[in-house]
Design a protein around this motif. Sequence first.
Motif, PDB file in Angstrom:
ATOM      1  N   SER A 154      -5.304   0.733   0.120  1.00  0.00           N
ATOM      2  CA  SER A 154      -6.544   0.088   0.592  1.00  0.00           C
ATOM      3  C   SER A 154      -7.415   1.015   1.437  1.00  0.00           C
ATOM      4  CB  SER A 154      -6.207  -1.164   1.389  1.00  0.00           C
ATOM      5  OG  SER A 154      -5.455  -0.821   2.536  1.00  0.00           O
ATOM      6  N   LYS A 214       2.131   1.795  -3.414  1.00  0.00           N
ATOM      7  CA  LYS A 214       1.074   2.332  -4.278  1.00  0.00           C
ATOM      8  C   LYS A 214       0.964   3.842  -4.101  1.00  0.00           C
ATOM      9  CE  LYS A 214      -1.949  -1.717  -4.358  1.00  0.00           C
ATOM     10  NZ  LYS A 214      -3.266  -2.222  -3.934  1.00  0.00           N
ATOM     11  N   ASN A 254      -9.872   3.076  -0.685  1.00  0.00           N
ATOM     12  CA  ASN A 254     -10.898   2.375  -1.443  1.00  0.00           C
ATOM     13  C   ASN A 254     -12.178   2.176  -0.652  1.00  0.00           C
ATOM     14  OD1 ASN A 254      -9.341   2.138  -3.713  1.00  0.00           O
ATOM     15  ND2 ASN A 254      -8.505   0.167  -3.134  1.00  0.00           N
ATOM     16  N   ASP A 293       0.827  -1.210   0.000  1.00  0.00           N
ATOM     17  CA  ASP A 293       0.000   0.000   0.000  1.00  0.00           C
ATOM     18  C   ASP A 293       0.861   1.258   0.000  1.00  0.00           C
ATOM     19  OD1 ASP A 293      -2.432  -1.220  -0.139  1.00  0.00           O
ATOM     20  OD2 ASP A 293      -2.933  -0.971   1.983  1.00  0.00           O
ATOM     21  N   GLY A 331      -6.687   1.986 -14.217  1.00  0.00           N
ATOM     22  CA  GLY A 331      -6.365   0.851 -13.363  1.00  0.00           C
ATOM     23  C   GLY A 331      -7.595   0.006 -13.067  1.00  0.00           C
ATOM     24  N   GLN A 332      -8.738   0.651 -12.819  1.00  0.00           N
ATOM     25  CA  GLN A 332      -9.979  -0.093 -12.592  1.00  0.00           C
ATOM     26  C   GLN A 332     -10.399  -0.847 -13.848  1.00  0.00           C
ATOM     27  OE1 GLN A 332     -12.817   2.821 -11.282  1.00  0.00           O
ATOM     28  NE2 GLN A 332     -12.071   2.815  -9.172  1.00  0.00           N
ATOM     29  N   VAL A 364      -6.354   6.200 -12.151  1.00  0.00           N
ATOM     30  CA  VAL A 364      -7.198   5.380 -11.279  1.00  0.00           C
ATOM     31  C   VAL A 364      -8.270   4.668 -12.104  1.00  0.00           C
ATOM     32  CG1 VAL A 364      -8.884   5.464  -9.398  1.00  0.00           C
ATOM     33  CG2 VAL A 364      -6.758   6.742  -9.213  1.00  0.00           C
ATOM     34  N   LYS A 365      -8.925   5.390 -13.029  1.00  0.00           N
ATOM     35  CA  LYS A 365      -9.949   4.775 -13.877  1.00  0.00           C
ATOM     36  C   LYS A 365      -9.337   3.731 -14.809  1.00  0.00           C
ATOM     37  CE  LYS A 365     -14.033   6.270 -13.075  1.00  0.00           C
ATOM     38  NZ  LYS A 365     -15.080   5.367 -12.648  1.00  0.00           N
ATOM     39  N   LEU A 419      -4.997   2.781  -5.960  1.00  0.00           N
ATOM     40  CA  LEU A 419      -5.081   3.478  -4.677  1.00  0.00           C
ATOM     41  C   LEU A 419      -4.772   2.531  -3.528  1.00  0.00           C
ATOM     42  CD1 LEU A 419      -8.346   5.516  -5.197  1.00  0.00           C
ATOM     43  CD2 LEU A 419      -6.028   6.383  -5.232  1.00  0.00           C
ATOM     44  N   VAL A 457      -6.409  -3.405 -11.954  1.00  0.00           N
ATOM     45  CA  VAL A 457      -5.317  -3.169 -11.017  1.00  0.00           C
ATOM     46  C   VAL A 457      -5.743  -2.076 -10.047  1.00  0.00           C
ATOM     47  CG1 VAL A 457      -2.918  -2.406 -10.809  1.00  0.00           C
ATOM     48  CG2 VAL A 457      -3.614  -3.768 -12.767  1.00  0.00           C
ATOM     49  N   GLU A 458      -5.547  -2.336  -8.748  1.00  0.00           N
ATOM     50  CA  GLU A 458      -5.862  -1.304  -7.762  1.00  0.00           C
ATOM     51  C   GLU A 458      -4.681  -0.356  -7.635  1.00  0.00           C
ATOM     52  OE1 GLU A 458      -7.604  -2.091  -4.071  1.00  0.00           O
ATOM     53  OE2 GLU A 458      -8.659  -3.876  -4.785  1.00  0.00           O
TER      54      GLU A 458
END
Length: 141
Positions: free
Chosen positions: A110, A76, A113, A73, A100-101, A97-98, A108, A105-106
Amino acid sequence: MRLYKLIHRAPFRVAKISKKRQQLRFKRSMVALKIALAQEKQETKEMLTIYRRYTQGDVSKEDLSKANAQFVDILKGLGLGVFAILPFAPVTIPLVVKLGQYVGVEVLPSSFNINKPLKEIDQKIAEEEKKQQTPPPSVKK
């Protein structure tokens, strides 16, 4: 006729309400960010204590996996820090971020989220405003 009603009704009141709504939305987002950062801070402290115990040789596999997840984390967050330096950060960070979604892949950490309920955030805002409004007790000599 509908347009007439829209224009005729109290435009100043509508503007005032929308301004209050924006202020409340901003406060909510800042409190949610504060909660997420406090959670990251606590998890990082736990990670460091687990690693310290690991050097002494008394740590379980579950604790070590928890510490390693927190370390990921942190990495990240550092990865997003690179995008924060770029000139168009308000555009690039949400795009990353979008993306990655979309890829699965995350990006951000944890703690960012988890979506907190609005009631909990509003309660924390009310507590902070109450703390700011109460004057400190005066000392009598």
